[in-house]
Scaffold this motif. Structure first.
Motif, PDB file in Angstrom:
ATOM      1  N   ALA A  10       0.814  -1.212   0.000  1.00  0.00           N
ATOM      2  CA  ALA A  10       0.000   0.000   0.000  1.00  0.00           C
ATOM      3  C   ALA A  10       0.852   1.269   0.000  1.00  0.00           C
ATOM      4  O   ALA A  10       0.324   2.367   0.044  1.00  0.00           O
ATOM      5  CB  ALA A  10      -0.918   0.010   1.226  1.00  0.00           C
ATOM      6  N   THR A  11       2.178   1.149  -0.026  1.00  0.00           N
ATOM      7  CA  THR A  11       3.035   2.323   0.028  1.00  0.00           C
ATOM      8  C   THR A  11       3.080   3.020  -1.316  1.00  0.00           C
ATOM      9  O   THR A  11       2.837   2.423  -2.356  1.00  0.00           O
ATOM     10  CB  THR A  11       4.462   1.907   0.429  1.00  0.00           C
ATOM     11  OG1 THR A  11       4.987   1.068  -0.597  1.00  0.00           O
ATOM     12  CG2 THR A  11       4.484   1.180   1.756  1.00  0.00           C
ATOM     13  N   PRO A  12       3.437   4.320  -1.345  1.00  0.00           N
ATOM     14  CA  PRO A  12       3.571   5.027  -2.615  1.00  0.00           C
ATOM     15  C   PRO A  12       4.561   4.356  -3.554  1.00  0.00           C
ATOM     16  O   PRO A  12       4.369   4.340  -4.756  1.00  0.00           O
ATOM     17  CB  PRO A  12       4.050   6.427  -2.173  1.00  0.00           C
ATOM     18  CG  PRO A  12       3.524   6.587  -0.786  1.00  0.00           C
ATOM     19  CD  PRO A  12       3.584   5.226  -0.179  1.00  0.00           C
ATOM     20  N   ALA A  13       5.670   3.802  -3.005  1.00  0.00           N
ATOM     21  CA  ALA A  13       6.645   3.132  -3.868  1.00  0.00           C
ATOM     22  C   ALA A  13       5.999   1.962  -4.588  1.00  0.00           C
ATOM     23  O   ALA A  13       6.249   1.728  -5.773  1.00  0.00           O
ATOM     24  CB  ALA A  13       7.832   2.654  -3.035  1.00  0.00           C
ATOM     25  N   ALA A  14       5.165   1.190  -3.858  1.00  0.00           N
ATOM     26  CA  ALA A  14       4.488   0.062  -4.497  1.00  0.00           C
ATOM     27  C   ALA A  14       3.524   0.551  -5.559  1.00  0.00           C
ATOM     28  O   ALA A  14       3.412  -0.043  -6.635  1.00  0.00           O
ATOM     29  CB  ALA A  14       3.754  -0.762  -3.432  1.00  0.00           C
ATOM     30  N   ASP A  15       2.796   1.641  -5.265  1.00  0.00           N
ATOM     31  CA  ASP A  15       1.886   2.200  -6.258  1.00  0.00           C
ATOM     32  C   ASP A  15       2.645   2.612  -7.514  1.00  0.00           C
ATOM     33  O   ASP A  15       2.165   2.437  -8.637  1.00  0.00           O
ATOM     34  CB  ASP A  15       1.151   3.414  -5.680  1.00  0.00           C
ATOM     35  CG  ASP A  15       0.123   3.011  -4.621  1.00  0.00           C
ATOM     36  OD1 ASP A  15      -0.271   1.833  -4.622  1.00  0.00           O
ATOM     37  OD2 ASP A  15      -0.254   3.876  -3.823  1.00  0.00           O
ATOM     38  N   SER A  16       3.830   3.171  -7.326  1.00  0.00           N
ATOM     39  CA  SER A  16       4.643   3.580  -8.462  1.00  0.00           C
ATOM     40  C   SER A  16       5.057   2.371  -9.288  1.00  0.00           C
ATOM     41  O   SER A  16       5.033   2.409 -10.520  1.00  0.00           O
ATOM     42  CB  SER A  16       5.880   4.331  -7.958  1.00  0.00           C
ATOM     43  OG  SER A  16       6.740   4.629  -9.028  1.00  0.00           O
ATOM     44  N   ARG A  17       5.437   1.296  -8.619  1.00  0.00           N
ATOM     45  CA  ARG A  17       5.822   0.080  -9.337  1.00  0.00           C
ATOM     46  C   ARG A  17       4.638  -0.494 -10.095  1.00  0.00           C
ATOM     47  O   ARG A  17       4.760  -0.960 -11.231  1.00  0.00           O
ATOM     48  CB  ARG A  17       6.394  -0.956  -8.375  1.00  0.00           C
ATOM     49  CG  ARG A  17       7.741  -0.571  -7.767  1.00  0.00           C
ATOM     50  CD  ARG A  17       8.435  -1.776  -7.156  1.00  0.00           C
ATOM     51  NE  ARG A  17       7.609  -2.444  -6.161  1.00  0.00           N
ATOM     52  CZ  ARG A  17       7.598  -2.134  -4.874  1.00  0.00           C
ATOM     53  NH1 ARG A  17       8.350  -1.143  -4.424  1.00  0.00           N
ATOM     54  NH2 ARG A  17       6.840  -2.803  -4.031  1.00  0.00           N
ATOM     55  N   ASP A  18       3.453  -0.479  -9.463  1.00  0.00           N
ATOM     56  CA  ASP A  18       2.251  -0.972 -10.136  1.00  0.00           C
ATOM     57  C   ASP A  18       1.967  -0.159 -11.395  1.00  0.00           C
ATOM     58  O   ASP A  18       1.591  -0.707 -12.438  1.00  0.00           O
ATOM     59  CB  ASP A  18       1.051  -0.894  -9.194  1.00  0.00           C
ATOM     60  CG  ASP A  18       1.100  -1.953  -8.103  1.00  0.00           C
ATOM     61  OD1 ASP A  18       1.903  -2.900  -8.238  1.00  0.00           O
ATOM     62  OD2 ASP A  18       0.344  -1.826  -7.128  1.00  0.00           O
ATOM     63  N   ALA A  19       2.132   1.161 -11.291  1.00  0.00           N
ATOM     64  CA  ALA A  19       1.884   2.016 -12.455  1.00  0.00           C
ATOM     65  C   ALA A  19       2.871   1.710 -13.568  1.00  0.00           C
ATOM     66  O   ALA A  19       2.512   1.678 -14.748  1.00  0.00           O
ATOM     67  CB  ALA A  19       1.986   3.491 -12.039  1.00  0.00           C
ATOM     68  N   GLU A  20       4.127   1.458 -13.196  1.00  0.00           N
ATOM     69  CA  GLU A  20       5.146   1.135 -14.196  1.00  0.00           C
ATOM     70  C   GLU A  20       4.796  -0.170 -14.908  1.00  0.00           C
ATOM     71  O   GLU A  20       4.924  -0.269 -16.139  1.00  0.00           O
ATOM     72  CB  GLU A  20       6.507   1.015 -13.509  1.00  0.00           C
ATOM     73  CG  GLU A  20       7.650   0.720 -14.467  1.00  0.00           C
ATOM     74  CD  GLU A  20       8.974   0.561 -13.741  1.00  0.00           C
ATOM     75  OE1 GLU A  20       9.922   0.047 -14.353  1.00  0.00           O
ATOM     76  OE2 GLU A  20       9.043   0.929 -12.549  1.00  0.00           O
ATOM     77  N   GLY A  22       1.801  -1.403 -15.223  1.00  0.00           N
ATOM     78  CA  GLY A  22       0.636  -1.131 -16.048  1.00  0.00           C
ATOM     79  C   GLY A  22       1.004  -0.505 -17.375  1.00  0.00           C
ATOM     80  O   GLY A  22       0.440  -0.847 -18.420  1.00  0.00           O
ATOM     81  N   LEU A  23       1.966   0.406 -17.357  1.00  0.00           N
ATOM     82  CA  LEU A  23       2.421   1.028 -18.605  1.00  0.00           C
ATOM     83  C   LEU A  23       3.099   0.009 -19.517  1.00  0.00           C
ATOM     84  O   LEU A  23       2.938   0.046 -20.740  1.00  0.00           O
ATOM     85  CB  LEU A  23       3.389   2.173 -18.294  1.00  0.00           C
ATOM     86  CG  LEU A  23       2.750   3.440 -17.703  1.00  0.00           C
ATOM     87  CD1 LEU A  23       3.831   4.437 -17.290  1.00  0.00           C
ATOM     88  CD2 LEU A  23       1.801   4.082 -18.708  1.00  0.00           C
TER      89      LEU A  23
END
Length: 350
Positions: A10-20, A22-23
């Motif tokens: 749930a951390t911002p770093a994990a969200d960033s990895r998820d977005a990467e 997804g791209l």
């Protein structure tokens, strides 16, 4: 640490990895957008051919088709071999209908209430309707396979469906049986999940009129890739967050299915911890989950399981490397990289 794994997601770093990740998936599927749109349209046409009383149920099922991994593999194989055709669309639809049928049946057996963030067919319409609707999807897939001018497609699809169902039966038979599951687990993964990925690659190559050696190599790629995907999914069932995963988690534990992290912990555990683990699985309750995660952490079960995901992806990469030069492998390699990054996102930072 496994015990804090779900918090880390749930951390911002994990969200960033998820977005990467997804791209990356969008880059993979972007060139296939028209192909996948055709697959979706044909799927709608197939389910609308059912009795009108089933239209709402069928369309509800199609609204949760997710990333369409198997149709994507068909398209990527077609792309690698010169481009997709109407035949590629047709086999992708057949394979996706079989996959949807297995999901509908799995949710009945697992008593799962969520699938891709929505109520399962069983939770909304009941088990009896779900089982029979899954049968309808299987039957329609075989009808479409039989429409090809050669029996090869229908025979291959029927054989693959039998393998998938056999894998599910074996997994059900070996519930809570640590000794039997330990020896059978990897074979079951290949049967119940890897087989449809292999079918997607094999039939995608068949539609491109690829020679037998290329078809066989792509089939082996699909088998390794699909097995890696199921290993990843088994880890997600233990370590993910239900809202983020979009499905009911912990169903494997509730039904006594012994997945790789559990089996690795059991193999490495001392007698006391083995006994505790066996008791938790035999009498599962969600309150055991924090202690289970601590036990998995103690025996480094997650790193071991994730390493095996990467091992299968490495095997898939080797199969691509052995294919002759005219085969354009970039899209298939990117699909393997996508799964590798998803797998890495299950680990806890630091």
């Amino acid at each position: 640490m496994l015990a804090t794994g779900t918090k880390a997601t749930a951390t911002p770093a994990a969200d960033s990895r998820d977005a990467e990740v997804g791209l990356l998936w969008k880059r993979i599927t972007g060139p296939l957008e028209g192909f996948l749109d055709q697959v979706s349209a044909h799927l709608v046409g197939q389910v609308r051919s059912f009795d009108p009383e089933l239209t709402g149920l069928a369309e509800y099922t199609l609204q949760g088709t997710g990333k369409q991994l198997r149709p994507t593999l068909v398209g990527l194989v077609g792309q690698a071999l010169g481009g997709t055709t109407e035949e590629h669309v047709r086999v992708a639809v057949i394979i996706e209908m079989i996959h949807l049928a297995t999901l509908v049946h799995d949710d009945v057996m697992d008593e799962a209430s969520l699938r891709r963030g929505r109520l399962t067919v069983a939770a909304r319409w009941g088990n009896e309707t779900a089982v029979l609707f899954g049968d309808c999807l299987f039957a329609q897939a075989l009808v479409q396979a039989a429409s090809f001018p050669t029996p090869e497609v229908c025979r291959t699809v029927a054989q693959a469906t039998q393998v998938v169902c056999t894998g599910e039966i074996l997994q059900t038979r070996y519930r809570r049986d640590f000794e039997r599951s330990r020896h059978s687990y990897r074979r079951i993964l290949e049967m119940k999940t890897g087989e449809l990925f292999a079918l997607a690659c094999e039939l995608g190559a068949w539609c491109s009129r690829a020679p037998a050696g290329v078809r066989e190599g792509l089939r082996r790629f699909g088998l390794a890739f699909g097995t890696a995907y199921q290993l990843y999914d088994d880890c997600l069932d233990l370590l993910g967050e239900e809202q983020r995963a979009g499905k009911s988690l912990g169903t494997d534990l509730a039904k006594g299915k012994l997945t790789l992290p559990i089996l690795l912990a059991w193999e490495r555990a001392d007698a006391r911890d083995r006994s505790r683990l066996e008791r938790w699985i035999r009498e599962w309750h969600p309150q055991y989950l924090p202690r289970l995660r601590q036990l998995l952490d103690r025996y480094q079960a997650l790193p071991g399981a994730l390493a095996e995901v990467h091992d299968h992806l490495t095997r898939a990469g080797r199969e691509l490397a052995h294919l002759p030069a005219p085969v354009q492998k970039e899209g298939l390699r990117a699909a393997a990289e996508f799964l590798a990054r998803q797998t890495d996102n299950l680990t806890t930072p630091g």
